[in-house]
Design an enzyme around this catalytic site. Structure first.
Site, mmCIF file in Angstrom:
data_model
loop_
_atom_site.group_PDB
_atom_site.id
_atom_site.type_symbol
_atom_site.label_atom_id
_atom_site.label_comp_id
_atom_site.label_asym_id
_atom_site.label_seq_id
_atom_site.Cartn_x
_atom_site.Cartn_y
_atom_site.Cartn_z
ATOM 1 N N ASP A 1 16.932 -42.232 -42.808
ATOM 2 C CA ASP A 1 15.561 -41.936 -42.404
ATOM 3 C C ASP A 1 14.521 -42.841 -43.055
ATOM 4 O O ASP A 1 14.489 -42.980 -44.283
ATOM 5 C CB ASP A 1 15.198 -40.499 -42.779
ATOM 6 C CG ASP A 1 16.058 -39.473 -42.073
ATOM 7 O OD1 ASP A 1 17.056 -39.857 -41.443
ATOM 8 O OD2 ASP A 1 15.735 -38.278 -42.158
ATOM 9 N N TRP B 1 15.256 -35.741 -50.235
ATOM 10 C CA TRP B 1 15.301 -35.922 -48.789
ATOM 11 C C TRP B 1 13.967 -36.422 -48.266
ATOM 12 O O TRP B 1 13.083 -36.788 -49.023
ATOM 13 C CB TRP B 1 15.715 -34.606 -48.121
ATOM 14 C CG TRP B 1 17.185 -34.296 -48.268
ATOM 15 C CD1 TRP B 1 18.116 -35.002 -48.977
ATOM 16 C CD2 TRP B 1 17.884 -33.193 -47.689
ATOM 17 N NE1 TRP B 1 19.349 -34.402 -48.890
ATOM 18 C CE2 TRP B 1 19.241 -33.292 -48.104
ATOM 19 C CE3 TRP B 1 17.507 -32.130 -46.878
ATOM 20 C CZ2 TRP B 1 20.216 -32.375 -47.712
ATOM 21 C CZ3 TRP B 1 18.470 -31.204 -46.489
ATOM 22 C CH2 TRP B 1 19.806 -31.330 -46.891
ATOM 23 N N SER B 2 13.805 -36.370 -46.964
ATOM 24 C CA SER B 2 12.701 -37.063 -46.303
ATOM 25 C C SER B 2 11.326 -36.504 -46.665
ATOM 26 O O SER B 2 11.176 -35.344 -47.040
ATOM 27 C CB SER B 2 12.883 -36.992 -44.785
ATOM 28 O OG SER B 2 13.995 -37.769 -44.394
ATOM 29 N N ARG C 1 12.192 -28.264 -44.742
ATOM 30 C CA ARG C 1 12.273 -29.663 -45.148
ATOM 31 C C ARG C 1 11.352 -30.595 -44.349
ATOM 32 O O ARG C 1 10.825 -30.264 -43.317
ATOM 33 C CB ARG C 1 13.706 -30.169 -45.043
ATOM 34 C CG ARG C 1 14.414 -29.993 -43.711
ATOM 35 C CD ARG C 1 15.844 -30.507 -43.897
ATOM 36 N NE ARG C 1 16.711 -30.344 -42.754
ATOM 37 C CZ ARG C 1 17.542 -29.328 -42.571
ATOM 38 N NH1 ARG C 1 17.567 -28.325 -43.443
ATOM 39 N NH2 ARG C 1 18.341 -29.280 -41.522
ATOM 40 N N ASP C 2 11.204 -31.801 -44.932
ATOM 41 C CA ASP C 2 10.566 -32.950 -44.284
ATOM 42 C C ASP C 2 9.061 -32.756 -44.074
ATOM 43 O O ASP C 2 8.569 -32.683 -42.936
ATOM 44 C CB ASP C 2 11.236 -33.256 -42.949
ATOM 45 C CG ASP C 2 12.744 -33.340 -43.039
ATOM 46 O OD1 ASP C 2 13.246 -33.654 -44.126
ATOM 47 O OD2 ASP C 2 13.429 -33.074 -42.030
ATOM 48 N N GLU D 1 13.512 -30.838 -37.622
ATOM 49 C CA GLU D 1 13.511 -31.788 -38.723
ATOM 50 C C GLU D 1 12.424 -32.841 -38.497
ATOM 51 O O GLU D 1 12.009 -33.103 -37.373
ATOM 52 C CB GLU D 1 14.869 -32.485 -38.842
ATOM 53 C CG GLU D 1 16.015 -31.550 -39.186
ATOM 54 C CD GLU D 1 17.290 -32.303 -39.470
ATOM 55 O OE1 GLU D 1 17.921 -32.007 -40.498
ATOM 56 O OE2 GLU D 1 17.672 -33.177 -38.657
ATOM 57 N N ASP E 1 18.369 -31.183 -34.976
ATOM 58 C CA ASP E 1 19.579 -31.450 -35.744
ATOM 59 C C ASP E 1 20.836 -31.273 -34.908
ATOM 60 O O ASP E 1 21.796 -32.030 -35.041
ATOM 61 C CB ASP E 1 19.614 -30.523 -36.961
ATOM 62 C CG ASP E 1 20.809 -30.781 -37.860
ATOM 63 O OD1 ASP E 1 21.015 -31.948 -38.245
ATOM 64 O OD2 ASP E 1 21.537 -29.829 -38.185
#
Length: 508
Positions: free
Chosen positions: A8, A67-68, A134-135, A189, A222
């Site tokens: 990513d 993570w992102s 997330r993200d 995501e 996802d």
């Protein structure tokens, strides 16, 4: 860098005239694992300098992985929000963390400090799924002066874009209602949320609102490993995003790219007043192959994006700086491509080329009638590959083709009459891209609405680079990226052709 996987793109931004791109980098080899944030900078989006790793798992709030995330410019200074994975008796426990430059006088912003005293700045409270949190997006400031960010999540099987607010970008409160959600789309995501101008190509700062803008909302699915987006309206008082009625809010919706493309991020380039998109393309070969070669995954060419004249979709185009890579120019005069004809483009290195071709739109009365059951363009492209003759098409390019056509990647159009309107099917046919049949040779497709008054020419631009073919159809109304691995059509043995396999003549 050897034995790595690139995934990513993260926190793209421009700061004091220098472009920054962070990205997930697998330190455990070319198969996903041991993720850190790598960092590169550029002054022109073409030539890049790699720096030392910017963010690594090191603290209780990110010790299992980083993570992102995204970058936001606050009072002229960049701030990064990213997802950290912590140790917990609950599997894959995700939180949001913050990092700032250690030295703002460093033009490359090489070192980043985590705000240990405040991290994590956001936790999955109020019943939020700890493994579906997330993200974080780029932040935007509302007319009330309060900052917002949105984070991808899931409730049941519904995709949800959680909304958080903050006065100082450090202390965050979860809003009672999400920014947006959609039924049966699974976890969302890498959400993106940004404005686009109703008129013109100029990009906008993420905080711009008003009657002269629309908003774009994008998520990654996802389960399907592709992204889709909608175009709609944002109400800053209610903090609600509503897609336009014509925007499909599920996996069948609009895409930035209808091929191999995921984990995308955008940023507002204030230097050139444009919005720039980055996307990641993974491999089409098996894990054993990229372990053997020692790397996997690439960042695609950055693209500018803006709202199309019809207001129903976006247009995307390679950043103008990419044209600096052009060296030898080869031009062919306009000519009529007779039925079942093919023409080689001579005098270029076809394994690396920037190709721009235009086809005159055939007459509507000559187009094939579109069957109402043809609702999935990818399946339609698979059932009607470049080798299947039609009426108005297929016509387009054969890229990375071998001398006897054992290998070829076909990018082409077919024109249909659908209730007396044009529908253009754009395909990227990889079914014959390589003699190695263990590779993923999926054929990709997209349908493009065409207005004969404005789109009397069907343009096709393809950026070809050994194993990547990025194709932009009808001035960027649809983009398809492919990963192909020819065995014969490599280096100087690769060839490029223009072809027409339809029964109607086509002028190019």
């Amino acid at each position: 860098m050897a034995s790595v996987e690139f995934t990513d793109p993260n926190a793209p931004m421009v700061y004091n005239g220098i472009y920054h791109l962070f990205y997930e980098w697998s330190t455990s080899g070319p198969v996903y694992g041991g993720i850190v944030w790598a960092h590169a900078t550029s002054t022109d989006l073409v030539n890049w300098m790699h720096h030392e790793i910017a963010i690594v798992p090191s603290e209780p709030f990110d010790i299992k992985s980083v993570w992102s995330g995204s970058a936001t410019i606050i009072n002229g200074k960049p701030v990064i929000l990213y997802t950290g994975i912590i140790k917990s008796n609950q599997w894959n426990y995700q939180v949001q963390d913050m990092a700032v430059p250690k030295n703002l006088s460093d033009p490359y912003l090489v070192e980043w400090n985590k705000l240990v005293e405040h991290n994590p700045v956001m936790k999955p409270t109020d019943g939020v799924n700890v493994s579906a949190f997330r993200d974080p997006s780029t932040g935007w400031k509302g007319p009330d002066g309060i900052w917002r960010v949105t984070i991808g999540s899931q409730v049941g099987n519904n995709g949800v874009s959680l909304l958080f607010r903050s006065d100082d970008f450090i202390h965050w409160t979860k809003a009672e209602e999400p920014l947006h959600w959609a039924k049966d789309t699974g976890i969302w995501e890498c959400p993106l949320f940004f404005p686009v101008a109703v008129d013109g190509k100029e990009g906008l700062d993420t905080s711009v609102v008003g009657s002269s803008v629309k908003h774009v909302f994008k998520v990654g699915l996802d389960s399907a490993k592709h992204e889709y987006h909608t175009i709609g309206t944002y109400n800053p008082k209610m903090d609600k995003y509503t897609p336009d009625n014509r925007s499909i809010d599920n996996a069948s919706g609009l895409r930035f790219d209808y091929g191999k493309f995921y984990g995308s991020k955008t940023f507002f380039d204030k230097e050139k007043k444009r919005r720039v998109l980055w996307g990641w393309v993974n491999e089409s070969s098996c894990a054993a192959d990229y372990i053997k070669k020692g790397w996997s995954g690439l960042q695609l060419v950055p693209r500018t994006l803006w709202l199309a004249e019809n207001g129903k979709q976006l247009k995307l185009w390679p950043v103008e700086e990419i044209e600096r890579l052009r060296t030898k120019r080869v031009s062919l005069q306009s000519q009529v491509m007779k039925r079942c004809s093919i023409l080689e483009v001579p005098g270029l290195t076809a394994s690396q080329a920037d190709v721009d071709v235009k086809f005159e739109l055939p007459k509507l009365k000559d187009a094939e009638i579109m069957d109402p059951s043809w609702v999935n363009p990818q399946l339609l492209c698979s059932s009607k590959p470049a080798s299947v003759q039609g009426k108005s098409g297929p016509f387009g390019l054969l890229a990375l083709a071998s001398k006897k056509f054992e290998e070829q990647t076909a990018i082409f159009f077919r024109v249909f009459n659908h209730q007396n309107n044009y529908v253009v099917l754009m395909c990227s046919d990889q079914s014959r891209s390589s003699l190695e049949k263990s590779n993923d040779q999926t054929t990709y497709g997209a349908c493009i609405d065409v207005d004969p008054h404005h789109d009397n020419m069907l343009s096709l631009r393809s950026l070809i680079d050994h194993s990547i073919v990025e194709s932009y159809g009808v001035d960027g109304k649809a983009v398809i990226s492919a990963r192909v691995y020819p065995k014969l059509a490599i280096d100087n043995e690769a060839r490029l052709y223009v072809f027409n396999n339809g029964t109607e003549d086509v002028k190019s």
